[in-house]
Design a protein around this motif. Structure first.
Motif, PDB file in Angstrom:
ATOM      1  N   MET A  18     -29.461  17.882 -11.975  1.00 46.63           N
ATOM      2  CA  MET A  18     -29.504  17.895 -13.436  1.00 46.63           C
ATOM      3  C   MET A  18     -29.428  16.479 -13.993  1.00 46.63           C
ATOM      4  O   MET A  18     -30.171  16.117 -14.914  1.00 46.63           O
ATOM      5  N   VAL A  19     -28.538  15.688 -13.446  1.00 46.24           N
ATOM      6  CA  VAL A  19     -28.404  14.306 -13.912  1.00 46.24           C
ATOM      7  C   VAL A  19     -29.690  13.535 -13.654  1.00 46.24           C
ATOM      8  O   VAL A  19     -30.194  12.815 -14.531  1.00 46.24           O
ATOM      9  N   ALA A  20     -30.259  13.688 -12.464  1.00 47.69           N
ATOM     10  CA  ALA A  20     -31.503  12.985 -12.126  1.00 47.69           C
ATOM     11  C   ALA A  20     -32.640  13.371 -13.068  1.00 47.69           C
ATOM     12  O   ALA A  20     -33.437  12.528 -13.491  1.00 47.69           O
ATOM     13  N   LEU A  21     -32.713  14.642 -13.423  1.00 44.46           N
ATOM     14  CA  LEU A  21     -33.771  15.111 -14.325  1.00 44.46           C
ATOM     15  C   LEU A  21     -33.613  14.557 -15.736  1.00 44.46           C
ATOM     16  O   LEU A  21     -34.598  14.455 -16.486  1.00 44.46           O
ATOM     17  N   LEU A  22     -32.397  14.203 -16.120  1.00 42.65           N
ATOM     18  CA  LEU A  22     -32.142  13.703 -17.472  1.00 42.65           C
ATOM     19  C   LEU A  22     -32.344  12.193 -17.599  1.00 42.65           C
ATOM     20  O   LEU A  22     -32.176  11.623 -18.679  1.00 42.65           O
ATOM     21  N   GLU A  23     -32.733  11.540 -16.508  1.00 43.22           N
ATOM     22  CA  GLU A  23     -32.996  10.104 -16.548  1.00 43.22           C
ATOM     23  C   GLU A  23     -34.111   9.805 -17.549  1.00 43.22           C
ATOM     24  O   GLU A  23     -35.153  10.458 -17.572  1.00 43.22           O
ATOM     25  N   ASP A  24     -33.874   8.806 -18.397  1.00 47.00           N
ATOM     26  CA  ASP A  24     -34.858   8.369 -19.403  1.00 47.00           C
ATOM     27  C   ASP A  24     -35.267   9.483 -20.359  1.00 47.00           C
ATOM     28  O   ASP A  24     -36.347   9.439 -20.949  1.00 47.00           O
ATOM     29  N   SER A  25     -34.412  10.480 -20.552  1.00 46.88           N
ATOM     30  CA  SER A  25     -34.741  11.612 -21.419  1.00 46.88           C
ATOM     31  C   SER A  25     -34.422  11.335 -22.886  1.00 46.88           C
ATOM     32  O   SER A  25     -34.842  12.076 -23.768  1.00 46.88           O
ATOM     33  N   MET A 200     -33.673  24.979 -10.047  1.00 47.62           N
ATOM     34  CA  MET A 200     -32.636  25.612 -10.852  1.00 47.62           C
ATOM     35  C   MET A 200     -32.065  24.630 -11.864  1.00 47.62           C
ATOM     36  O   MET A 200     -31.752  25.003 -13.010  1.00 47.62           O
ATOM     37  N   ALA A 201     -31.927  23.366 -11.484  1.00 50.69           N
ATOM     38  CA  ALA A 201     -31.412  22.349 -12.395  1.00 50.69           C
ATOM     39  C   ALA A 201     -32.293  22.230 -13.631  1.00 50.69           C
ATOM     40  O   ALA A 201     -31.794  22.116 -14.756  1.00 50.69           O
ATOM     41  N   LYS A 202     -33.597  22.270 -13.447  1.00 54.46           N
ATOM     42  CA  LYS A 202     -34.522  22.172 -14.590  1.00 54.46           C
ATOM     43  C   LYS A 202     -34.344  23.358 -15.528  1.00 54.46           C
ATOM     44  O   LYS A 202     -34.320  23.197 -16.760  1.00 54.46           O
ATOM     45  N   TYR A 203     -34.191  24.542 -14.956  1.00 52.50           N
ATOM     46  CA  TYR A 203     -33.985  25.729 -15.792  1.00 52.50           C
ATOM     47  C   TYR A 203     -32.699  25.598 -16.613  1.00 52.50           C
ATOM     48  O   TYR A 203     -32.680  25.889 -17.818  1.00 52.50           O
TER      49      TYR A 203
END
Length: 227
Positions: A18-25, A200-203
């Motif tokens: 989840m943290v990785a997906l939120l990079e530069d968000s 699942m993290a993206k969801y």
């Protein structure tokens, strides 16, 4: 609109992804886990991380102090920390149950109580549960401590949604099916789950940002398996 997001259990598995997906968000993230090293290694500019054991009151106070000093408010709290022990019931000790409830229920309670004063009416608290805690789902042998604690966090979420329905924030709980994580591999070596931690993290991220427009006090079963 940019959000201030707190995520627990970020050292591995779904929380780490989840943290990785939120990079530069554009969102600001506070990543909490007992071991802060994995997230520190990502060197994400919009993420702050520090070691936090949610079962320790002194660590909960560190989170409150950070929010007060740096953010002022929290938009989203994702209680993702989890502890899983798999043993036959007659082999489970008191300590197994205590640790399960300390992490899966009481830790989430303590952090939520600490963060609620910083949340506005449109805030969103997302608790991560398991299909094992859902009425009518398959209850797998060996998970008496884990599944019962995950059932408790579901009921807690429903009660809080009712208690705060006039003032906010909104409370929802996601009951996850099997996800390929380190925790799953440790408990069930060799088992292959249908979903990756990243999927699942993206969801969960998408639901946490948008889901409270449509849901409050709801248990959403996030599982591709039947039952």
């Amino acid at each position: 609109m940019a959000k201030n997001i707190i995520i627990t259990g970020t050292s591995r598995g779904i929380g780490y992804q989840m943290v990785a997906l939120l990079e530069d968000s554009g969102h600001k993230v506070l990543a909490l886990s007992r071991d802060a090293a994995p997230i520190s290694g990502l060197d994400i500019s919009n993420c702050t991380c520090f070691s936090c054991d949610i079962t320790e009151s002194k660590d909960i106070k560190k989170v409150s102090a950070f929010v007060k000093e740096h953010w002022g408010h929290v938009d989203i709290l994702i209680n993702n920390s989890g502890y899983l022990v798999s043993k036959p019931f007659n082999k489970l000790k008191y300590e197994d149950f205590k640790t399960s409830y300390d992490v899966n229920v009481f830790g989430a309670v303590s952090l939520t109580q600490a963060i609620l004063p910083f949340m506005k009416k449109d805030g969103h608290v997302v608790n991560i549960s398991s299909m094992g805690g859902v009425r009518g789902s398959a209850k797998f042998p060996g998970l008496a401590a884990y599944s019962s604690s995950k059932g408790a966090i579901i009921t807690l979420t429903e009660v809080l949604a009712e208690e705060y329905k006039e003032t906010g924030p909104q409370f929802n709980v996601l009951a996850l099916g099997s996800v390929q994580t380190e925790m799953l591999e440790e408990a069930f070596p060799g088992y292959k789950a249908p979903l990756s931690a990243k999927e699942m993290a993206k969801y969960i991220i998408d639901f946490s940002i948008k889901g409270n427009k449509f849901y409050n006090g709801k248990v959403l079963e996030v599982s591709s398996s039947t039952p």
